[in-house]
Design a protein around this motif. Sequence first.
Motif, mmCIF file in Angstrom:
data_model
loop_
_atom_site.group_PDB
_atom_site.id
_atom_site.type_symbol
_atom_site.label_atom_id
_atom_site.label_comp_id
_atom_site.label_asym_id
_atom_site.label_seq_id
_atom_site.Cartn_x
_atom_site.Cartn_y
_atom_site.Cartn_z
ATOM 1 N N VAL A 1 31.505 25.969 20.998
ATOM 2 C CA VAL A 1 30.826 24.938 20.205
ATOM 3 C C VAL A 1 29.321 24.989 20.446
ATOM 4 O O VAL A 1 28.523 24.921 19.511
ATOM 5 N N VAL A 2 28.937 25.140 21.715
ATOM 6 C CA VAL A 2 27.504 25.197 22.033
ATOM 7 C C VAL A 2 26.857 26.405 21.348
ATOM 8 O O VAL A 2 25.804 26.291 20.712
ATOM 9 N N LEU A 3 27.510 27.557 21.445
ATOM 10 C CA LEU A 3 26.955 28.765 20.816
ATOM 11 C C LEU A 3 26.897 28.615 19.303
ATOM 12 O O LEU A 3 25.897 28.975 18.667
ATOM 13 N N ALA A 4 27.958 28.080 18.716
ATOM 14 C CA ALA A 4 27.999 27.939 17.256
ATOM 15 C C ALA A 4 26.892 27.001 16.794
ATOM 16 O O ALA A 4 26.166 27.300 15.833
ATOM 17 N N LEU A 5 26.726 25.870 17.497
ATOM 18 C CA LEU A 5 25.685 24.920 17.114
ATOM 19 C C LEU A 5 24.305 25.538 17.285
ATOM 20 O O LEU A 5 23.421 25.345 16.450
ATOM 21 N N ALA A 6 24.126 26.293 18.361
ATOM 22 C CA ALA A 6 22.824 26.926 18.596
ATOM 23 C C ALA A 6 22.510 27.912 17.474
ATOM 24 O O ALA A 6 21.389 27.954 16.969
ATOM 25 N N CYS A 7 23.503 28.701 17.073
ATOM 26 C CA CYS A 7 23.294 29.670 15.989
ATOM 27 C C CYS A 7 22.968 28.946 14.688
ATOM 28 O O CYS A 7 22.056 29.332 13.953
ATOM 29 N N LEU A 8 23.726 27.896 14.391
ATOM 30 C CA LEU A 8 23.534 27.187 13.120
ATOM 31 C C LEU A 8 22.191 26.463 13.092
ATOM 32 O O LEU A 8 21.494 26.468 12.073
ATOM 33 N N GLN B 1 26.615 38.957 4.483
ATOM 34 C CA GLN B 1 28.012 39.364 4.587
ATOM 35 C C GLN B 1 28.273 40.031 5.943
ATOM 36 O O GLN B 1 29.345 39.890 6.509
ATOM 37 N N GLY B 2 27.258 40.731 6.462
ATOM 38 C CA GLY B 2 27.429 41.454 7.719
ATOM 39 C C GLY B 2 27.768 40.531 8.868
ATOM 40 O O GLY B 2 28.660 40.805 9.670
ATOM 41 N N ALA B 3 27.071 39.383 8.936
ATOM 42 C CA ALA B 3 27.309 38.434 10.017
ATOM 43 C C ALA B 3 28.734 37.901 9.949
ATOM 44 O O ALA B 3 29.377 37.683 10.981
ATOM 45 N N TYR C 1 34.295 37.879 12.136
ATOM 46 C CA TYR C 1 35.727 38.088 11.924
ATOM 47 C C TYR C 1 36.271 39.227 12.775
ATOM 48 O O TYR C 1 37.479 39.383 12.905
ATOM 49 N N LEU C 2 35.369 40.040 13.328
ATOM 50 C CA LEU C 2 35.816 41.241 14.019
ATOM 51 C C LEU C 2 36.900 40.982 15.080
ATOM 52 O O LEU C 2 37.902 41.694 15.123
ATOM 53 N N THR D 1 25.381 35.444 21.079
ATOM 54 C CA THR D 1 26.735 35.252 20.559
ATOM 55 C C THR D 1 27.359 36.593 20.184
ATOM 56 O O THR D 1 28.504 36.883 20.538
ATOM 57 N N LEU D 2 26.587 37.405 19.469
ATOM 58 C CA LEU D 2 27.122 38.706 19.064
ATOM 59 C C LEU D 2 27.442 39.566 20.282
ATOM 60 O O LEU D 2 28.468 40.239 20.321
ATOM 61 N N ALA D 3 26.567 39.505 21.284
ATOM 62 C CA ALA D 3 26.803 40.312 22.488
ATOM 63 C C ALA D 3 28.079 39.866 23.192
ATOM 64 O O ALA D 3 28.878 40.690 23.638
ATOM 65 N N ILE D 4 28.260 38.547 23.276
ATOM 66 C CA ILE D 4 29.451 38.021 23.944
ATOM 67 C C ILE D 4 30.718 38.412 23.196
ATOM 68 O O ILE D 4 31.747 38.704 23.789
ATOM 69 N N LEU D 5 30.619 38.436 21.853
ATOM 70 C CA LEU D 5 31.800 38.757 21.049
ATOM 71 C C LEU D 5 32.031 40.261 20.964
ATOM 72 O O LEU D 5 33.123 40.756 21.211
ATOM 73 N N LEU D 6 30.974 40.978 20.587
ATOM 74 C CA LEU D 6 31.170 42.384 20.247
ATOM 75 C C LEU D 6 31.124 43.299 21.461
ATOM 76 O O LEU D 6 31.730 44.359 21.455
#
Lengths: 231, 557
Positions: free
Chosen positions: B369-376, B388-390, B395-396, B9-14
Amino acid sequence: MMDGVALTKQINPAREEASPAGLVLRGITIAIGEAPLLSRLDLDIPPGDVVTVMGPSGSGKSTLLAYVAGFLDKAFTARGEVLLDGAPITALPAQQRRLGILFQDDLLFPHLSVGANLAFGLDAAVTGRRARRARVEEALDQAGLGGFYDRDPATLSGGQRARAALMRTLLASPRALLLDEPFSKLDRPLRKDIREFVFSHARALGLPTLLVTHDHEDADAAGGSVLTLKA
Amino acid sequence: MLRLAPILTLAILLGPIGAGLLWTLLPAFGYLPVLGTRDFSLDPWRELAAFAGFRSALWLTITVGFGATVISLVLAIALCATSVGTRAFETLRAAIPPLLATPHVAIAIGFAFLVAPSGLMVRAFSPWATGWERPPSIATVNDALGLSLIAGLVLKETVYLILMIIAASTQVAMRPMLQAASALGYGPARGFVAVIMPQIYRQIRLPIYAVLAFSLANVEVALILGPGNPPPLAVVAARWFAGYDLGMYYPASAAATLQFFIVVAGIGLWRLMEIPVGMAHRLWVARGKRRGVAEPFWGGAALLGWSSGVLALAALVAVAAWSFAHRWRYPDFLPESWSLRVWEQHAGSVTALAGVTALIAFAATLVAVVLALACLENEQRRGLSVGQGALWALYLPLLVPQIGFLFGAQMLLVQFSLDATLFAVIWAHLLFVMPYVFLSLADPFRALDPRYARSAAALGASAVRIFFTVKLPMLARPLAIACAIGFSVSIALYLPTLFAGAGRIATLTTEAVTLASGGDRRVIGVYAFIQALLPLGVYAIALALPALIYRNRKGLA
């Protein structure tokens, strides 16, 4: 009566000669950070007996239950062996321990019907749609809930929900029962009935039962030995 | 697999943001191998500084950014402070979802229909009260000071901040504390601002920064409501990037990079200003004054807030009215005649665009949704606590200005021959959909009583079975809402579609923005109306579907 009986008896009698049948705790030590909560606790619960652990909140009684069940929060560090009919289960994940648990709330799944809740619990060894349905109906009858299969759990009374929750737990053919103050939220007159309902089933099935409570009446009704933890 | 979810998820976003920033920064210093320039120089910056409207554009960017943010925050606080504990609060809560779902482009277009010299507000009083037989020649839209732009931003941002304040206030014992304050003689608004605000400010800080970043760097609202010459800096950059003169990529990159640093500095300045404002607040509270300007001030601001809500709704009505209007000449307040002609003429194009828009939104939302559920789920299974970092990482995409990295990201897409593909557009949308989907799912997911999962595990259910048969069905409602939010975020996106689609993939939003710069109001009305209707429809479905599925399950009501 219940499948649970047969299953409990199948269990291999004491592979380790030293530990007796039933639920046995050996040297349970639990700490949160540096602060010790329980230290070298031993407990023997023979089949069909109800052992009560009492203590004020913060004494670690619920934590002990969570450790036995396999749900201990990562914030705790714990040591000690839990044996079920002689076999250590401490390394097993919660879903393989076959311990039935009842919490303060009935925790019937709100999205499933009463019958589907029980079917969720029913041992997968019972196969075939009809057979499973029949088995659930039978359990509902036993709990005085005949004809409730398709009901929304939210429409049941507190006592009915408590009985349905116990039936869901027993249908999974547990080898022991863990009770986490399951009567504390019920009205006083109802509490007596449900207590009797739960204990009689546990005894009839020969399930070693660990009850955690802060209510002396629970302990008296359980009739077994009582261990009191200090805060 | 599940363990990789947070990293993925972070890689896809950042990944795209970091690479995009770099590949915007390099051309700003003359390095753009695609165009054959490899020598570093400051020429792009000189060119940017030589742009005639540079100083005004800069000043406009800053005044609009801070102006819209401060006003939105004051209105949001005022609306909450004056309505908590009253019936008005329920009205406020009910008004949030539809207004939040409506794309800001549709609201901006409708707002222009209202306040333009020939708009509905002037018509309501003309000519009988104003004497204006013709539309007055006052710039009420696209004014040089950016006032209408600020107003257009405030309409949307106030709603978002109210939602954030309400969400944060559930974490504190608001009612008893307000009652305690009122028992000590403090009025409701003074009590809320004195007691509740300091407790929740930490939780609404990131949303405020996101609003500030959006106000400082927004392009599409500025195209519709902002001044044209010079426009705010982000629009300057967007124009140069979109032009045919490839040589303008260099000063455009410089402008985009500058925009990035303006946002960073803006957020930094806001953070610094929190210190003296906090000190002043403490002094104000310590004086213990029970009477004064506080109640009238917040009351007045709340009135302004309610009117802005009414204005936003009126804007939507104006959009709809124009799309069905046949003859509607100044100064008639209502159309002389109605017609479906424009709808019929544009039916084919609108349907096709709505299809593409919905497809992109659906795909981006599904992945999010799939990524968010997988992370959670991963977080819950492994008993992780998220720091706080996550939250900052999440939010980035909302803090970094879009114009600051989208060109660079497009350059990368070009290198992999992925530009102008649906894949690229969906990925670009995912960056902005993901934070909203995750944030709206995280609280309900984490709040689900863990004992349900424990009961299921004790009954022998595997983790996978618990996830699909216990957690997901119990989360049906928040899950549907998260989908609707993701959907509406995606539908509203303008620049990401433009850059990742290389201008070749059009959505309802890009079309509405293009038309808004001087088309027929009837046609603009059609596109803006559908653009607003699509997310509203999805919201309605999201509310209705779980209720329908679980109509016989009171426990989930």
